[in-house]
Design a protein around this motif. Structure first.
Motif, PDB file in Angstrom:
ATOM      1  N   ASN A   5       0.841  -1.199   0.000  1.00  0.00           N
ATOM      2  CA  ASN A   5       0.000   0.000   0.000  1.00  0.00           C
ATOM      3  C   ASN A   5       0.881   1.256   0.000  1.00  0.00           C
ATOM      4  OD1 ASN A   5      -1.938   1.960   0.403  1.00  0.00           O
ATOM      5  ND2 ASN A   5      -2.702   1.153   2.341  1.00  0.00           N
ATOM      6  N   PRO A   6       1.329   1.690  -1.204  1.00  0.00           N
ATOM      7  CA  PRO A   6       2.271   2.817  -1.285  1.00  0.00           C
ATOM      8  C   PRO A   6       1.748   4.113  -0.685  1.00  0.00           C
ATOM      9  CG  PRO A   6       2.066   1.699  -3.415  1.00  0.00           C
ATOM     10  CD  PRO A   6       1.007   1.129  -2.524  1.00  0.00           C
ATOM     11  N   GLY A   7       0.426   4.271  -0.619  1.00  0.00           N
ATOM     12  CA  GLY A   7      -0.147   5.521  -0.123  1.00  0.00           C
ATOM     13  C   GLY A   7      -0.344   5.582   1.377  1.00  0.00           C
ATOM     14  N   LEU A   8       0.021   4.522   2.098  1.00  0.00           N
ATOM     15  CA  LEU A   8      -0.222   4.489   3.545  1.00  0.00           C
ATOM     16  C   LEU A   8       0.600   5.561   4.253  1.00  0.00           C
ATOM     17  CD1 LEU A   8      -1.715   2.821   5.780  1.00  0.00           C
ATOM     18  CD2 LEU A   8       0.411   1.530   6.041  1.00  0.00           C
ATOM     19  N   GLU A   9      -0.056   6.271   5.170  1.00  0.00           N
ATOM     20  CA  GLU A   9       0.638   7.316   5.926  1.00  0.00           C
ATOM     21  C   GLU A   9       0.301   7.209   7.409  1.00  0.00           C
ATOM     22  OE1 GLU A   9      -0.912  10.703   3.858  1.00  0.00           O
ATOM     23  OE2 GLU A   9      -2.692  10.835   5.142  1.00  0.00           O
ATOM     24  N   ILE A  10       1.047   7.918   8.204  1.00  0.00           N
ATOM     25  CA  ILE A  10       0.725   8.013   9.631  1.00  0.00           C
ATOM     26  C   ILE A  10      -0.214   9.199   9.807  1.00  0.00           C
ATOM     27  CG2 ILE A  10       1.614   8.393  11.967  1.00  0.00           C
ATOM     28  CD1 ILE A  10       2.465   5.730  10.870  1.00  0.00           C
ATOM     29  N   GLN A  11      -1.441   8.919  10.225  1.00  0.00           N
ATOM     30  CA  GLN A  11      -2.416   9.993  10.396  1.00  0.00           C
ATOM     31  C   GLN A  11      -2.117  10.804  11.651  1.00  0.00           C
ATOM     32  OE1 GLN A  11      -5.013  10.815  12.544  1.00  0.00           O
ATOM     33  NE2 GLN A  11      -6.194  12.184  11.235  1.00  0.00           N
TER      34      GLN A  11
END
Length: 270
Positions: free
Chosen positions: A182-188
């Motif tokens: 999931n290349p778009g995963l970020e830390i919210q």
């Protein structure tokens, strides 16, 4: 013609360290978001099913669970049950989930089962603004499914000595998921939990985390609170059990801050 509803924002509530308040945060943040007008779905990905129990869904009524969704291809709509909180539904879990790793060992898209189910639901015009995934406290296929399905990770972090150690492990996992699933995963964001204002250690941990992660750390801090700890045994979120307690008020503040962050993100993305 009615305005098209935006897709639900999917947040995995995760920390591979146990006992940091993941399930408590999923239950009470979900309730608080619903209380301020958001439509919320919690997905219980933990075989212990504590989020389901804490929201008053008895084990004997869990006829369709997240197991049926990821293993047998049942729809999110079939599995979601309304809770006693208006605007809040949950896809429950039970002990069957503990066998998922073996059952899906040779399956196609084994790490994307939850993502596929949520996307199929979104295409059917999901009624939800937020999907909160309560992850198990380990790196396994269930956690990978949650992170592959999520837009971002929300990290509860207990204010205690080994907090940063567990956090570094989680960051490695997020990097691995970005590279492979999931290349778009970020830390919210990071949420400080079980904060004891009488303890110098709590203050030191909070300062260290803010020094490392800056504005990724929420201003809202969740205190240690007996009423929050008691609430699940009554099958209720803390906000229903005791709205006025400090823990409930902290989760309401966190919900407002989360929505504010998300609105700012959408504004910048526009």
């Amino acid at each position: 013609m009615p305005a098209q509803r935006k897709p639900a924002r999917v947040l995995a509530i995760s920390n591979q360290k146990g006992g940091v308040g993941k399930t408590t945060t999923a239950i009470n943040l979900g309730t608080a978001l619903a209380a301020i007008g958001e439509k919320v779905l919690i997905v219980d990905m933990d075989p212990q099913g504590n989020a389901s129990t804490g929201l008053g869904v008895p084990r004997e009524t869990r006829r369709v669970t997240i197991y049926d969704v990821v293993v047998d291809g049942r729809s999110i709509q079939d599995a979601a049950v309304e809770t006693l909180v208006p605007g809040l539904a949950i896809v429950p879990a039970d002990a069957d989930m503990s066998g998922v790793e073996i059952e899906l060992s040779q399956a196609d898209r084994r790490s994307y089962r939850l993502r596929d189910a949520l996307r199929a639901h979104d295409l059917g015009m999901t009624p939800y603004d937020y999907v909160l995934i309560d992850c198990p406290p380990s790196l396994n296929l269930l956690t990978l499914n949650a992170m592959a399905a999520a837009d971002a990770v929300l990290v509860p972090l207990q204010c205690e000595f080994f907090a940063l150690e567990g956090l570094s492990q989680l960051m490695r996992t997020v990097d691995m998921v970005r590279q492979s699933l999931n290349p778009g995963l970020e830390i919210q964001g990071l949420v400080l939990t079980m904060y004891d204002r009488r303890s110098s250690l709590s203050g030191q941990v909070a300062n260290d985390v803010r020094a490392h992660f800056g504005d990724k750390v929420y201003d809202s801090v969740i205190p240690r609170n007996v009423r929050v700890a008691e609430a699940p045994s009554f099958g209720k979120p803390a906000l229903i059990y005791d709205l006025k307690c400090t823990g409930s008020q902290a989760y309401l503040k966190l919900a407002r801050e989360l929505v504010q962050r998300e609105r700012k993100r959408l504004k910048h993305a526009a």
